[in-house]
Design a protein around this motif. Structure first.
Motif, PDB file in Angstrom:
ATOM      1  N   GLY A   1       0.833  -1.206   0.000  1.00  0.00           N
ATOM      2  CA  GLY A   1       0.000   0.000   0.000  1.00  0.00           C
ATOM      3  C   GLY A   1       0.855   1.238   0.000  1.00  0.00           C
ATOM      4  O   GLY A   1       2.087   1.171   0.060  1.00  0.00           O
ATOM      5  N   THR A   2       0.211   2.384  -0.101  1.00  0.00           N
ATOM      6  CA  THR A   2       0.929   3.651  -0.013  1.00  0.00           C
ATOM      7  C   THR A   2       1.398   3.833   1.424  1.00  0.00           C
ATOM      8  O   THR A   2       0.924   3.141   2.337  1.00  0.00           O
ATOM      9  N   TRP A   3       2.308   4.775   1.631  1.00  0.00           N
ATOM     10  CA  TRP A   3       2.782   4.954   3.011  1.00  0.00           C
ATOM     11  C   TRP A   3       1.646   5.367   3.937  1.00  0.00           C
ATOM     12  O   TRP A   3       1.614   4.973   5.107  1.00  0.00           O
ATOM     13  N   ARG A   4       0.692   6.121   3.405  1.00  0.00           N
ATOM     14  CA  ARG A   4      -0.426   6.514   4.263  1.00  0.00           C
ATOM     15  C   ARG A   4      -1.229   5.283   4.688  1.00  0.00           C
ATOM     16  O   ARG A   4      -1.629   5.152   5.849  1.00  0.00           O
ATOM     17  N   GLU A   5      -1.444   4.367   3.730  1.00  0.00           N
ATOM     18  CA  GLU A   5      -2.221   3.161   4.048  1.00  0.00           C
ATOM     19  C   GLU A   5      -1.496   2.266   5.047  1.00  0.00           C
ATOM     20  O   GLU A   5      -2.109   1.624   5.889  1.00  0.00           O
ATOM     21  N   VAL A   6      -0.172   2.238   4.957  1.00  0.00           N
ATOM     22  CA  VAL A   6       0.575   1.291   5.794  1.00  0.00           C
ATOM     23  C   VAL A   6       1.095   1.935   7.082  1.00  0.00           C
ATOM     24  O   VAL A   6       1.205   1.269   8.114  1.00  0.00           O
TER      25      VAL A   6
ATOM     26  N   ASN B   1       2.648  -6.066   9.252  1.00  0.00           N
ATOM     27  CA  ASN B   1       3.053  -5.562   7.940  1.00  0.00           C
ATOM     28  C   ASN B   1       4.569  -5.502   7.759  1.00  0.00           C
ATOM     29  O   ASN B   1       5.059  -5.100   6.707  1.00  0.00           O
TER      30      ASN B   1
ATOM     31  N   ASP C   1      -1.885   4.060  10.453  1.00  0.00           N
ATOM     32  CA  ASP C   1      -2.370   3.230  11.560  1.00  0.00           C
ATOM     33  C   ASP C   1      -1.644   1.891  11.432  1.00  0.00           C
ATOM     34  O   ASP C   1      -2.221   0.899  11.007  1.00  0.00           O
TER      35      ASP C   1
END
Ligand code: MG
Length: 479
Positions: free
Chosen positions: A180-185, A193, A188
């Motif tokens: 995922g993008t850094w925001r997705e990963v 992960n 939170d």
């Protein structure tokens, strides 16, 4: 009138050479010598990761509470011009461990700036680490937390002067398996992960390790080691994995800080500092233990609120602007360091090695160049003693900037971790007076040609004497 940066007067050149030679000959003789005839003091270095100059209460952060670090400052010494050896993890740690610029040990590269899980090499065996020097004096030595000087056996702490190692071999964002993008990963983060290994000495004991528990477990390990070794001199290198993204904290620190996740994580590190100080007090060791707190490099700005703050300093992690390398730094040693001291001397993580040797009555090896100086005279009360005249800011193996006294000249400027890093080679260096202008906003190069000429002479001297070991950071497993 245009300035020729290469123009140097022979007199300036000679003066610069004398100054530099006079500064680079090793530890200046200290009138203090070893601290105690009975027993050498314990040394504890607490090293945060990617912590910014503005992230502690005592350095002015408005919403991160750091009562234990603030107490370290009020009972000890706060440094305002203290530098990491580099602006990213691996070379910074090499500089701390050896007292030498990372380029001298080969722990610097322009293309692979740090070690990765596929790296084949690490800290060269010819380098002398703080732990090796202290072990020679009978110290018990423990590395706890993030290492990042090589994850294969020859390069691990236990083969570089440490009796034991408990922690992770490299950064906690490596071995990412979640997509995922850094925001997705990262916003939170879920510990699953990352397939991050936790090691005990040379063995992986958990994989993936639960990152939520790292700060807590490192703290328990450090406190346990201190209690177990209270009867002998010891060196603890407690290198937290946090506040490097992805950010994790234990349950007790969930949603405690107004600063959000980053603040929670920082407040757990502050708690950890308090636990270590309490253990030292409870065991009656406080007056025989020097504790340092600082960080390996500045805040990782591209991660927005997940990264820290360099306060009034420009730039952050990966850069040779002040925000990338100037760090909060605190020293605590009740009975030796007077309470509430502030040092504005230009100081560095590379000073820890000569300080450790000074404390144990040892001399620096004469077969290599050291860039650190003993901090003991400063710690003992000569607060603003100028222990160095120049400071060299490398990015990888390339010299980007030089400080001399209050002046800092940028030969090259570059941002980091973004698509366009805006690399600029300055034919006429940018020049800032860091005492008048710590934010590096007002270039005064055209007003001070003599200062630029003086710094040019320093650079020529520095580079003509530089013996750089071939880089250790570019070798990859299987290639
Ligand atoms: Mg770092």
């Amino acid at each position: 009138m245009p300035i020729s940066f290469r123009t140097q007067s022979p007199v300036l050149c000679f003066l610069a050479a004398v100054l530099l030679f006079g500064c680079s000959g090793g530890v200046k003789s200290s009138e203090y010598g070893a601290a105690s005839a009975d027993r050498s003091p314990n040394i504890v270095i607490i090293f945060a990761d990617d912590l910014g100059y503005g992230d502690l209460g005592v350095y002015g952060h408005p919403t991160i509470r750091t009562p234990n670090l603030d107490r370290m400052a009020s009972e000890g010494m706060k440094f305002t011009q203290f530098y990491a050896a580099a602006s990213v993890c691996t070379p910074s740690r090499a500089g701390l461990m050896t007292g030498r610029l990372p380029i001298r040990s080969g722990m610097a590269s322009d293309t692979r700036r740090v070690l990765f899980p596929d790296s084949r090499l690490g800290i060269p065996s010819e380098e002398i680490t703080i732990a090796e020097a202290l072990k020679d004096r009978g110290y018990a030595t423990a590395a706890i937390g993030k290492w990042h000087l090589g994850h294969l056996p020859p390069f691990l702490p236990t083969n570089n002067g440490f009796d034991s190692f408990f922690g992770i071999p490299y950064s906690n964002d490596m071995d990412q398996v979640g997509k995922g993008t850094w925001r997705e990963v990262f916003v939170d983060p879920k510990t699953e992960n990352w397939n991050l290994p936790l090691m005990r000495n040379e063995e992986i004991i958990e994989r993936p390790t639960d990152q939520n528990l790292l700060t807590k477990r490192y703290t328990e390990e450090a406190v346990g080691f201190i209690r177990e070794h209270k009867a002998e001199p010891f060196f603890v290198y407690l290198a937290h994995s946090m506040v490097h993204v992805p950010l994790f904290r234990s349950e007790a620190f969930e949603d405690v800080s107004r600063r959000g996740l980053y603040g929670d994580v920082m407040e757990e590190i502050d708690w950890s500092v308090g636990q270590v100080m309490n253990a030292l007090r409870e065991e009656g060791l406080a007056e025989n233990t020097l504790v340092f707190f600082t960080s390996d490099n500045g805040p990782w700005l591209v991660y927005e609120t997940l990264g820290g703050s360099a306060g009034l300093l420009r730039g952050g992690k990966g850069m040779t602007w002040e925000g990338g390398m100037r760090e909060p730094a605190l020293a605590w040693w009740p009975g030796t360091i007077a309470a509430g001291q502030v040092s504005e001397s230009v100081t560095s993580t590379m000073d820890f090695f000569p300080t450790a040797l000074d404390l144990t009555g040892q001399k620096l090896a004469t077969d290599r160049v050291y860039d650190g100086q003993s901090l003991l005279p400063i710690l003992k009360g000569d607060t603003d003693l100028e222990i160095r005249d120049t400071y060299f800011y490398y990015r990888g193996a390339t010299l980007y900037a030089v400080r001399k006294g209050p002046w800092k000249a940028h030969l090259i400027t570059e941002w980091a971790y973004q698509k366009d890093t805006k690399r600029t080679v300055h034919v006429i260096p940018l020049l800032y007076n860091l005492e008048h202008d710590p934010s590096e906003q007002f270039d005064v190069a055209y007003d001070y040609p003599d200062v630029l000429a003086d710094i040019a002479a320093e650079i020529e001297e520095h580079q003509s004497n530089m013996v750089a070991r071939p880089t250790q950071l570019e070798a990859v497993i299987g290639k």
